[in-house]
Design an enzyme around this catalytic site. Structure first.
Site, PDB file in Angstrom:
ATOM      1  N   GLY A 190       0.652  -1.323   0.236  1.00 56.72           N
ATOM      2  CA  GLY A 190      -0.088  -0.150  -0.378  1.00 56.72           C
ATOM      3  C   GLY A 190       0.396   1.360   0.154  1.00 56.72           C
ATOM      4  N   ILE A 192       1.494   5.536   1.730  1.00 57.26           N
ATOM      5  CA  ILE A 192       2.596   5.583   2.558  1.00 57.26           C
ATOM      6  C   ILE A 192       1.956   5.964   3.712  1.00 57.26           C
ATOM      7  CG2 ILE A 192       3.939   7.571   3.751  1.00 57.26           C
ATOM      8  CD1 ILE A 192       5.315   7.294   1.539  1.00 57.26           C
ATOM      9  N   GLU A 214       9.225  -4.912   6.575  1.00 57.83           N
ATOM     10  CA  GLU A 214      10.529  -3.469   6.236  1.00 57.83           C
ATOM     11  C   GLU A 214      11.407  -2.963   7.325  1.00 57.83           C
ATOM     12  OE1 GLU A 214      11.351  -0.661   2.637  1.00 57.83           O
ATOM     13  OE2 GLU A 214       9.159  -0.776   2.732  1.00 57.83           O
ATOM     14  N   TYR A 226      12.768  13.484   1.864  1.00 60.48           N
ATOM     15  CA  TYR A 226      12.143  14.137   2.361  1.00 60.48           C
ATOM     16  C   TYR A 226      12.828  15.992   1.909  1.00 60.48           C
ATOM     17  CZ  TYR A 226       9.035  10.220   2.209  1.00 60.48           C
ATOM     18  OH  TYR A 226       8.295   8.956   2.281  1.00 60.48           O
ATOM     19  N   ASP A 265       4.772  -6.523   5.691  1.00 59.22           N
ATOM     20  CA  ASP A 265       4.163  -4.732   4.843  1.00 59.22           C
ATOM     21  C   ASP A 265       5.247  -4.555   3.971  1.00 59.22           C
ATOM     22  OD1 ASP A 265       6.861  -4.905   5.676  1.00 59.22           O
ATOM     23  OD2 ASP A 265       6.100  -3.443   7.355  1.00 59.22           O
TER      24      ASP A 265
END
Length: 382
Positions: A190, A192, A214, A226, A265
């Site tokens: 999916g 973030i 992860e 970022y 995940d």
């Protein structure tokens, strides 16, 4: 989410289809309150305390052990609601009466509480063989926090000499109907903030699966990316490529005989999806070549679940979990990631894919939402 609590619940029925009432109660407890870890046998027991002149059936009694995030008062309220739904009517008289279902909290963790709504441990449990015998089936060593005696010791010293007879029919655990044991490796993917780690954790806990998470939090380049995406994009993607390869190789090669399957995940293909968004075309071509060289022999999940959430919900989740380096992620970036995943999955022929829109759900706080997602994943209407 609140911490998990261990709760032992006694069940009884002496009116109508007794076994069905017990099973219906178990099913509703599972749906409303929490995961059921173990069941006692079902016992036929005499109806104690009733008017001797009244015609009353024997009881079927049992105990279950559950885990829940509800408080003791919330558990009790849920049990009373379930009793009402299954046809029990409480009258104002103090005498005993037949009932379709009777549900009592015996232990709630090792807490001692006496409120207007609930008393735990149950104040009469040590006097009732029809409670102690099924409780002994699943919790012989559990200690009574007031008496400082185990369930086994309480049963051995109980003065109730009623005849307790096991029947040869067991209650069924609703969790088994999902059939997750047919999978060897499930990947939850999916965007973030979509909730993939939360769902993987819940599935691992409920279905005895080996959990693969992860290790993104240890990546020193993520906060830098970022802040300066163009400068650190290639470095970040290369570090993820190496880290994911090492982790997934190690985890998939280590057989755990005590787990039924694996759940992760993330899936290795997320490296291609993210890098296609973050890297210039020439760098992406180089990255893709390295990816296929490294991952050509890595095992693929036999079920790939993509949790879709709209951008508004993703941003709300990101804000809620409060990671400083994520707080300035722009909507456009999240939308590109969603588009990248959906484009990849649309053209994917090697994976068994299920896309589930959870934009209007909160499976962390709402158990009904969580069970709905499990039904979607398993393809079973429970």
């Amino acid at each position: 989410m609140n911490e998990s609590h261990k709760v032992y619940i006694a069940l009884g029925s002496n009116k109508g289809d007794r076994l069905k009432h017990l099973q219906d109660a178990v099913d509703l407890i599972f749906r409303r309150i929490g995961k059921i870890n173990s069941f006692s046998r079902v016992y036929n027991t005499p109806a104690l305390g009733f008017d001797e002149d009244a015609s009353t059936e024997d009881f079927y009694n049992g105990c279950i052990f559950i885990e829940t995030h509800f408080s003791a008062e919330e558990v009790m309220q849920q049990l009373l609601t379930i009793e009402t739904e299954l046809g029990r009517t409480r009258h104002s008289s103090t005498g005993y009466e037949s009932r379709t279902i009777d549900l009592d909290v015996i232990f709630y963790d090792d807490e001692v509480m006496d409120s207007e709504f609930i008393t735990t441990p149950h104040p009469q449990m040590h006097k009732r063989k029809f409670v102690l015998q099924p409780l002994h089936d699943i919790a012989p060593k559990v200690m009574h926090p007031k008496f400082e005696k185990s369930v086994l010791q309480l049963l051995e010293t109980c003065q109730d000499d009623s005849e307790i007879e096991p029947i040869n029919i067991w209650l069924k655990n609703p969790m088994k109907q999902f059939g997750f044991g047919s999978h060897n490796y499930i990947a939850i993917e999916g965007n973030i903030g979509a909730g993939k780690t939360s769902l993987a954790n819940q599935i691992s806990n409920d279905f005895n699966a080996k959990l693969i998470l992860e290790r993104f939090a240890d990546n020193p380049f993520l906060p830098k990316f970022y802040e300066e995406p163009q400068r650190y994009a290639f470095t970040l993607e290369m570090s993820f490529l190496a880290d994911r390869y090492q982790q997934i190789s190690d985890d998939l090669s280590q057989l755990d005989l005590f787990k039924d399957f694996m759940v992760s995940d993330y899936d290795i293909y997320k490296s291609l999806i993210f890098s296609k968004i973050t890297l210039p075309e020439d760098e992406f071509r180089l990255y893709r070549k390295l990816f296929y060289l490294m991952y050509k022999d890595i095992a693929k999940p036999d079920l790939y679940v993509y949790l879709y959430q709209n951008t508004e919900r993703l941003q709300a989740n990101i804000k809620k979990r409060g990671r400083d380096y994520e707080q300035n992620i722009e909507n456009d970036y999240l939308e590109k990631i969603n588009s990248g995943y959906l484009e990849f999955l649309k053209n994917q022929t090697e994976l068994n894919v299920k896309i589930i829109d959870i934009s209007d759900l909160d499976f962390v706080e709402n158990r009904e939402d969580y069970l709905w997602i499990l039904e979607e994943i398993s393809g079973k209407d429970v």
